[in-house]
Design a protein around this motif. Structure first.
Motif, short mmCIF file in Angstrom:
data_model
loop_
_atom_site.label_atom_id
_atom_site.label_comp_id
_atom_site.label_asym_id
_atom_site.label_seq_id
_atom_site.Cartn_x
_atom_site.Cartn_y
_atom_site.Cartn_z
N TRP A 104 0.85 -1.19 0.00
CA TRP A 104 0.00 0.00 0.00
C TRP A 104 0.89 1.24 0.00
O TRP A 104 1.93 1.28 0.65
CB TRP A 104 -0.90 0.03 1.23
N GLY A 105 0.47 2.25 -0.73
CA GLY A 105 1.22 3.50 -0.76
C GLY A 105 2.43 3.50 -1.67
O GLY A 105 3.18 4.47 -1.69
N THR A 106 2.63 2.42 -2.43
CA THR A 106 3.80 2.34 -3.32
C THR A 106 3.50 2.75 -4.75
O THR A 106 4.41 2.81 -5.57
CB THR A 106 4.35 0.89 -3.35
N GLU A 185 -2.25 15.30 -8.44
CA GLU A 185 -1.33 14.65 -7.51
C GLU A 185 -1.96 14.41 -6.14
O GLU A 185 -1.35 13.82 -5.28
CB GLU A 185 -0.06 15.51 -7.35
N ARG A 186 -3.18 14.88 -5.90
CA ARG A 186 -3.78 14.69 -4.59
C ARG A 186 -4.31 13.27 -4.46
O ARG A 186 -4.49 12.57 -5.43
CB ARG A 186 -4.89 15.70 -4.36
N GLY A 187 -4.58 12.87 -3.24
CA GLY A 187 -5.17 11.56 -3.02
C GLY A 187 -4.16 10.56 -2.47
O GLY A 187 -3.00 10.87 -2.28
N THR A 188 -4.66 9.37 -2.21
CA THR A 188 -3.82 8.32 -1.65
C THR A 188 -3.96 7.07 -2.48
O THR A 188 -4.76 7.01 -3.40
CB THR A 188 -4.24 8.02 -0.19
N GLU A 189 -3.23 6.08 -2.12
CA GLU A 189 -3.21 4.83 -2.87
C GLU A 189 -4.35 3.91 -2.46
O GLU A 189 -4.86 4.02 -1.36
CB GLU A 189 -1.86 4.12 -2.58
N ILE A 190 -4.69 3.02 -3.35
CA ILE A 190 -5.74 2.03 -3.09
C ILE A 190 -5.31 1.09 -1.97
O ILE A 190 -4.14 0.82 -1.80
CB ILE A 190 -6.06 1.25 -4.37
#
Length: 192
Positions: A104-106, A185-190
């Motif tokens: 996650w987050g990669t 560029e906003r937001g986070t990873e699935i």
């Protein structure tokens, strides 16, 4: 200290079903897909009449993610059935995207979604639809970064637990096809 291995995408095949099921049950314990569901999807993913695209992500010899897309009927006629009658102007449905927790987050969720949108472009789809758990904010942020917009709800869609689904849609960005990357560029990873 070992250097992390960047995941490599490839077509999902029948021998991937066991590791996919392991990851599926870890990430979605209450509503995991069955072996038969994956077999059925893969049965429609090869050959000239393929209506599915499934990929896996491997880091070394470990499966760390997977994703699938299903071609649907034409967007103009509202047909949401699967089949060979779909062609230019058809729509597609994101069936699943899953990323191992330690990835996650990669950016792997973005990579998987980008591959599904490439497949939708190859299928000449005018739109891509998906359902997302209403409480999965991380996934919603990812989809929004790619230009998906919320268009409705499906009440009690995820069982057990009677959790609502947010229905999201991405339409063709231009005459050149669907958007294939984040729009901001906003937001986070699935999170799976």
């Amino acid at each position: 200290m070992t250097t992390p291995v960047n995941p490599v995408l490839r077509e999902m095949r029948w021998w991937d079903i066991d590791p996919v099921l392991e990851l599926e049950k870890n990430l979605f314990p209450e509503d995991a897909w069955s072996r038969g569901m994956f077999w059925s999807e893969l049965a429609h993913s090869r050959g000239p009449t393929a209506t599915r695209r499934y990929v896996v992500a491997e880091a070394g010899e470990r499966l760390v993610g997977y994703a699938g897309l299903a071609l649907a009927g034409t967007a103009a006629d509202g047909d949401t059935g699967n089949g060979s009658d779909a062609g230019p102007g058809a729509g597609a449905d994101v069936q699943t995207i899953a990323v191992a927790r330690d990835h996650w987050g990669t950016g792997l969720g973005s990579v998987l979604l980008t591959e599904l949108l490439r497949a939708a472009t190859a299928f000449e789809c005018a739109e891509v639809m998906l359902e997302c758990r209403i409480d999965n904010i991380r996934a919603q942020k990812l989809y929004e970064r790619f230009g998906f917009e919320a268009i409705g709800f499906r009440r009690g869609y995820y069982q057990p637990g009677n959790v609502d689904a947010l229905v999201m849609r991405l339409t063709t960005a231009s005459d050149s096809g669907l958007a294939t990357g984040p729009t901001s560029e906003r937001g986070t990873e699935i999170n799976g």
